[in-house]
Design an enzyme around this catalytic site. Structure first.
Site, mmCIF file in Angstrom:
data_model
loop_
_atom_site.group_PDB
_atom_site.id
_atom_site.type_symbol
_atom_site.label_atom_id
_atom_site.label_comp_id
_atom_site.label_asym_id
_atom_site.label_seq_id
_atom_site.Cartn_x
_atom_site.Cartn_y
_atom_site.Cartn_z
ATOM 1 N N GLU A 254 102.044 46.342 -31.672
ATOM 2 C CA GLU A 254 101.447 47.386 -31.677
ATOM 3 C C GLU A 254 102.384 48.480 -31.287
ATOM 4 O O GLU A 254 103.230 48.405 -30.739
ATOM 5 C CB GLU A 254 100.320 47.390 -30.288
ATOM 6 C CG GLU A 254 99.194 46.210 -30.548
ATOM 7 C CD GLU A 254 98.234 46.162 -29.299
ATOM 8 O OE1 GLU A 254 98.333 46.937 -28.363
ATOM 9 O OE2 GLU A 254 97.508 45.373 -29.403
ATOM 10 N N HIS B 33 93.551 49.240 -29.711
ATOM 11 C CA HIS B 33 93.609 48.258 -28.238
ATOM 12 C C HIS B 33 92.799 49.231 -27.271
ATOM 13 O O HIS B 33 93.378 49.682 -25.912
ATOM 14 C CB HIS B 33 95.000 48.229 -27.896
ATOM 15 C CG HIS B 33 95.177 46.896 -27.007
ATOM 16 N ND1 HIS B 33 96.115 46.327 -26.855
ATOM 17 C CD2 HIS B 33 94.141 46.652 -25.939
ATOM 18 C CE1 HIS B 33 96.029 45.346 -25.988
ATOM 19 N NE2 HIS B 33 94.860 45.194 -25.481
#
Ligand SMILES: NC(=O)c1ccc[n+]([C@@H]2O[C@H](COP(=O)([O-])OP(=O)(O)OC[C@H]3O[C@@H](n4cnc5c(N)ncnc54)[C@H](O)[C@@H]3O)[C@@H](O)[C@H]2O)c1
Length: 398
Positions: free
Chosen positions: A258, A281
């Protein structure tokens, strides 16, 4: 007592500590190691979020520090072992965003079943595509939950209230809530579920647990969601099954790699595939979750400061204490070696102190014993306890 709260912690946390009479200093951003070390003398309670690292060096320069509150879910930013060795309790808020994740899962199941994001994108592009083709109600359809922990089990309850038929698979023996059906194996779940959603934890064995073999075993035209950990799913395999049409849609909130900060570029092989929802997220990111994190962690810090309770500490042995009215309490963090409790009690017996109540708990190399007596601990007795070679930290609550 003084608390230093960094990284813009929710006002609810500040309110709870201030109300208890703790002097609270707040800082908007994170501090680096040197800045933090310089600020900690005189501070008993430290509050951080994910961007402040509490290293061994920081802990070594913080003689007054009693506890660290991580006002978030993860605690990777804190050297938990070093904190335990210094007798510093660390707390976090593992459950405050459970409901937020569950609500996003429900929203995405419905969005996928109705091709909502594609319809929305088409409308913004000026295309009126009114059609019922491939659009379904979720009522009466089967939902397969892999991982029936805090999130999985709460999802089970909310999904049933919408009329979904819930099946779950967990490696641990979990109580089935409502009418949910337990599956003995993941294959059993994959054979019945029209929507599969993953809610397992990040233990090392779960890396790559859902790949080509599992996608192939899913029912034709089923839906897939992952809002737990990015490393759990093989995205190449998912892409193949989406492009072949075997999987009719997917929602992904977590990714193995990420981006670090908001605004950073995000690249993933699932981009551009129809009926695929990608979110950064944010499963647990709601204002309600933030407020609950503030309340929960500040409450843990307050209880540790007030009564020595380490319930739900992530690094020290857990001792749940009550308010000891009319008693003095000594909190003793020690090295967990044979005979330590006998040594502590020997010191108390030699001083002719009668123990009113005592609770011991151990966790790996550390032990924590909370002892209440009627009356007061004399300075000589406390010196003796502090001077024992096993003692890591001694604190008295009068
Ligand atoms: N997307 C987000 O923003 C967000 C927010 C909160 C939590 N999470 C993630 O969601 C996941 C679940 O959180 P939780 O609080 O419910 O955790 P939890 O620990 O309460 O539950 C995890 C469950 O998964 C089970 N499990 C572990 N490995 C398994 C496997 N291979 N097969 C079947 N079951 C397995 C465990 O026995 C446990 O019951 C975690 O990975 C967490 O990091 C994501």
């Amino acid at each position: 007592m003084k608390a230093l709260l960094l990284e813009n912690i929710h006002p609810e946390g500040v309110r709870l500590l201030t109300e208890r009479g703790i002097e609270v200093e707040t800082v908007r951003g994170a501090l680096d190691e040197a800045e933090l070390a310089a600020r900690l003398p005189g501070v008993q309670l430290l509050g951080i979020r994910s961007k402040t690292n509490v290293t061994r060096a920081v802990l070594e320069s913080a003689p007054d520090l009693l506890a660290v509150g991580a006002f978030c879910i993860g605690t990777n930013q804190v050297d938990l072992g070093a904190a335990a060795e210094h007798g510093v309790a660390v707390f976090n808020a593992p459950f405050s965003n459970t409901r937020s994740v569950v609500e996003l899962v429900i929203a995405e199941i419905i969005a996928l079943a109705r091709h909502l994001t594609d319809k929305n994108a088409a409308m913004h592009a000026g295309i009126w595509d009114k059609s019922a083709k491939g659009a379904h109600e979720v009522r009466g359809r089967t939902l397969g939950i892999v991982g029936y922990g805090n999130i999985g089990s709460q999802l089970s309850v909310v999904a049933e209230s919408l009329g979904l038929r819930v099946y779950f698979y967990d490696v641990a023996d979990k109580l089935a809530l409502g009418n949910a059906q337990r599956c003995a194996t993941m294959d059993e779940l994959l054979a019945v579920a029209e929507t599969v959603t993953l809610h397992v934890d990040g233990r090392p064995g779960n890396a790559g647990m859902f790949g080509a073999e599992q996608f192939a075993k899913m029912r034709r035209r089923s839906l897939f969601l992952n809002l737990c950990r990015g490393i759990v799913v093989d995205h190449d395999a998912l892409r193949e099954h989406l492009l072949s049409g075997h999987i009719a849609g997917a929602a992904l909130d977590v990714f193995a790699d990420e981006p670090k900060s908001a605004g950073d570029r995000f690249v993933n092989i699932l981009q551009g595939i129809p009926n695929v929802i990608l979110t950064p997220h944010v499963g647990g990111s709601t204002e309600e979750a933030q407020e609950d994190i503030g309340r929960f962690v500040a409450g843990k810090l307050r209880d540790f400061a007030d009564i020595g309770s380490t319930t739900m500490s992530v690094n020290l042995p857990q001792v749940q204490t009550e308010v000891g009215a009319g008693r003095s309490r000594v909190l003793h963090v020690h090295h967990n070696v044979p005979g330590v409790l006998a040594t502590v009690n020997g010191v108390l017996a030699d001083a002719e102190v009668n123990i009113e109540s005592q609770t011991l708990s151990t966790r790996g190399p550390m032990g924590y014993v909370v002892t209440d007596i009627a009356g007061e601990f004399s300075p000589e007795l406390l010196d003796k306890l502090a001077g024992l070679p096993e003692t890591v930290r001694l604190r008295v609550i009068p």
